[in-house]
Enzyme design. Sequence first.
Site, mmCIF file in Angstrom:
data_model
loop_
_atom_site.group_PDB
_atom_site.id
_atom_site.type_symbol
_atom_site.label_atom_id
_atom_site.label_comp_id
_atom_site.label_asym_id
_atom_site.label_seq_id
_atom_site.Cartn_x
_atom_site.Cartn_y
_atom_site.Cartn_z
ATOM 1 N N HIS A 116 0.795 -1.231 0.000
ATOM 2 C CA HIS A 116 0.000 0.000 0.000
ATOM 3 C C HIS A 116 0.823 1.274 0.000
ATOM 4 C CE1 HIS A 116 -3.940 -1.942 0.922
ATOM 5 N NE2 HIS A 116 -3.161 -2.834 1.482
ATOM 6 N N LYS B 297 -8.420 13.695 5.191
ATOM 7 C CA LYS B 297 -7.566 12.517 5.133
ATOM 8 C C LYS B 297 -6.537 12.656 6.245
ATOM 9 C CE LYS B 297 -6.668 13.715 0.752
ATOM 10 N NZ LYS B 297 -6.872 12.523 -0.063
ATOM 11 N N ARG B 298 -5.761 11.577 6.517
ATOM 12 C CA ARG B 298 -4.719 11.701 7.519
ATOM 13 C C ARG B 298 -3.775 12.856 7.154
ATOM 14 N NH1 ARG B 298 -4.267 7.382 11.266
ATOM 15 N NH2 ARG B 298 -2.469 8.536 12.041
ATOM 16 N N LYS C 122 0.779 14.251 1.574
ATOM 17 C CA LYS C 122 -0.582 14.554 1.108
ATOM 18 C C LYS C 122 -0.773 16.061 0.888
ATOM 19 C CE LYS C 122 -2.641 10.568 3.512
ATOM 20 N NZ LYS C 122 -3.317 9.754 2.477
ATOM 21 N N THR D 123 -8.645 6.390 -1.768
ATOM 22 C CA THR D 123 -9.957 5.785 -2.010
ATOM 23 C C THR D 123 -11.063 6.809 -1.800
ATOM 24 O OG1 THR D 123 -9.719 4.904 0.214
ATOM 25 C CG2 THR D 123 -9.471 3.345 -1.597
ATOM 26 N N LYS E 169 -14.880 8.010 -3.586
ATOM 27 C CA LYS E 169 -16.139 8.296 -2.875
ATOM 28 C C LYS E 169 -16.671 9.668 -3.260
ATOM 29 C CE LYS E 169 -14.254 5.634 0.912
ATOM 30 N NZ LYS E 169 -13.487 5.699 2.167
#
Length: 836
Positions: A373, A565-566, A571, A676, A680
Amino acid sequence: MSEDERHRSDLLYTLMDTYIKNDVLSVQESIVNHVEYTIARSRYHFDDFEAYQATAYSTRDRLIESWNDTQQYFHDQDPKRVYYLSMEFLVGRSLLNALYNLNLKGLYREALEQLGYNLEIIKERERDAALGNGGLGRLASCFLDSMATENLPAWGYGLRYQYGMFRQTIQDGFQRENPDYWLTLGNPWEIERPNVTYPVSFYGHVSAREEDGRQIFVWNPAEQVDAVAYDNPIPGYRTANTINLRLWSAKPSREFDLESFNSGDYVASILEKQNAESISSVLYPDDRTYKGKELRLKQQHFFVSATLQDILRRYTAQHGSLENFSDKVALQLNDTHPTIGIAELMRLLMDVYKWGWTASWEATTKVFSFTNHTVLPEALEQWPVELLQELLPRHMQIIYDINWRFLQELRAKFGNDQAREYRMSIIQEGDEKMVRMAHLALVASHTVNGVAEIHSELIKQTIFEDFYEMYPKKFQNKTNGVTPRRWLAFCNPPLRNLINETLGTDAWISRLDLLEGLKSHADDGEFQSRWVEVKQLAKAKLAAKIKELCGVEVSTDALFDVQVKRIHEYKRQVLNILGIIHRYDQIRNMSEEEKADVVPRVCIIGGKAAPGYELAKRIIKLISAVSQRVNNDPAVGDLLKVVFIPDYNVSLAEVIVPGSELSQHISTAGTEASGTSNMKFAMNGCLIIGTMDGANVEIAEEIGDDNIFIFGALAHEVPKLRTERADLKVDDRFAHVVRLISSGEFGYADFFTPIVDAVQGSDYYLVANDFPAYLRAQDAVDRTYKNSSIWTRMSIMSVAGCGKFSSDRTIRQYATEIWGVEPCERPRPPNAPEGY
Ligand code: F55
């Protein structure tokens, strides 16, 4: 059969043959009975929480019926099975999901209504099961939903942490972590199986002896705990199948070390045994950097040892021996976290079942496959040899043996290449010898897969380059997906209804490709205005949530822009907040005339920082500080609001995702394996601003690149850009916003220095590089938003193009291309009540 036996069997058959009935009165009876007999409250007085509990128990009864019959059916059909091994399952809430999947939502809503309770209200009383960190754990839960729906003979295995993911509060802008003791008020969804218990051993030493000319190794462990099973039924959508998620909880061993009780200090012995429970007590909240914590390794071994003993026990109970085991079982490793299971299976086969090395290795390599991952090297798990040696001496021995044979194979293939051996060995040499878990997983698995096309290509060129050269056929891609039940049909009823009406069917909920049918309506003005109405409803719900959690009033006329998100440097929440500061600075310097032209925005950010990740915590503080400043600046008003939503979790996502119009997936290209939530959001008609990273690439391909805002450096350009950082001509606007932070515009200038240094120094994640392109993309967003018809068209096209991103598709590919398992659909019981 004797007369008596026949009578008893007839009676049992009649009793067992009555399924719970599907009429309002039966449902009410069942709920009220649970109020009185399960939770022991009076049927005349129960509050919303008790109504939730009783409704959950009533729903569980039905799940148990379906679970039992499904497991019996699997047993009778005896197909090849697959077991999904994951240290994390981010389940979220279960009540509505179960009712919808069983097609009982309407019935329960009505039954409760007549009793004076509102299902929409009581469902909010359920606590999230937060047994995961983020994407990896949520993926495991989406997979279970799809495996059940696709009727696969599958089970999930994991750990029943008593403390799930920490609860985040924000105090004075800083993150605080609070324990999530989620089981306090009970968990109606689980079924404790005290009789399904296995001993798990640790420490001690290994002795060897000869037996029939063979060396036999015996592990004499010094510590033992029991693993107790807790079963969590997972119903499929509109199928009679219900599969199982079995979670292990640690308990003091019933038998081990009983002598110590008689050696005098009885109380001390009891107290010492209590430590056993700590093994499954807490989820590690680090989602990236690997930390060599002994307890974490204990958790991993505890998990896989109990799981493998259970699988082997069930197999031998049914088949009398382990014959054909590897033809009938597939084991999927969710990242390297369960990789010690490879050594444990070898140990069980050789030491307990007395198989030889060759047969054991053949079976092991035939059953295991492994999903990666991440490409970030700091996340790759490595355990010190010394620690493994002490905790699991027999496993360490087996790992050495595996490595010895692997190195032979390596030499046979590539000749004497020391550098290569050094790079590829399962054991990393050096001052502190380490076991590289990814190498162990790669050597022992028949397949390794990445989670999006770009990611699966990257692992072949970077972290697993040597292994790709050696075993090119092992490498596969399985692009992630999400369950369209939870993430569209159930969390967004108005959109579901509009799609149903438009397509004239709800079949798309389990065949997501059918959403393509929306394309022909994308330019229909009438349809567009209904589409907008649906989005406005969801925005109003999100606005109410923001008011409740942040105390900030936001206008639903503004563009809702979201990044949840985290929190992590890769990110690039920092890119987002720098863009927000730029927007703020522009607005406050505008004339009233200029302001009239601005598209109002609500910028919504949420996510948890790992408790030990200092920089991530500073980023949260920076976002809070900017929001304080912006939201209270009268020169800005409703043109810009910034909110940090505390404690982002699955249930909040179910409100945030439908209510968003723009969502940000802006990682440095090549760093986000898949993502992911991008799927969504797109599925709910939210446009994406993003980099060519992870699954964004495939989303753009599916929905069309004119329906997404793509910007920034490409993955193959990143390594070179990093080396050229020093020569980069920094954009003036970038320099200006960074200066605003360091000059104290938002207070806490010193506290923010490490953030400023990170983007001004080596800028590993290329925030400065991508800043101008990001601003251009944001301008395009504003321009497009002004034309509601174009925006809405893009939104419809996003949903219409999302068919590929159903986890049903992902799971079908795993089933045929990796596991070799086939659906095993239980026929609907002939006497089942209508709608069952
Ligand atoms: C959790 C524990 C450890 Cl020790 C390491 C990583 C994690 C974790 O949560 N990883 C994670 O969430 N990875 C994500 O997996 C998703 C599903 O495949 C991807 O979409 C996402 O890109 C990736 O970061």
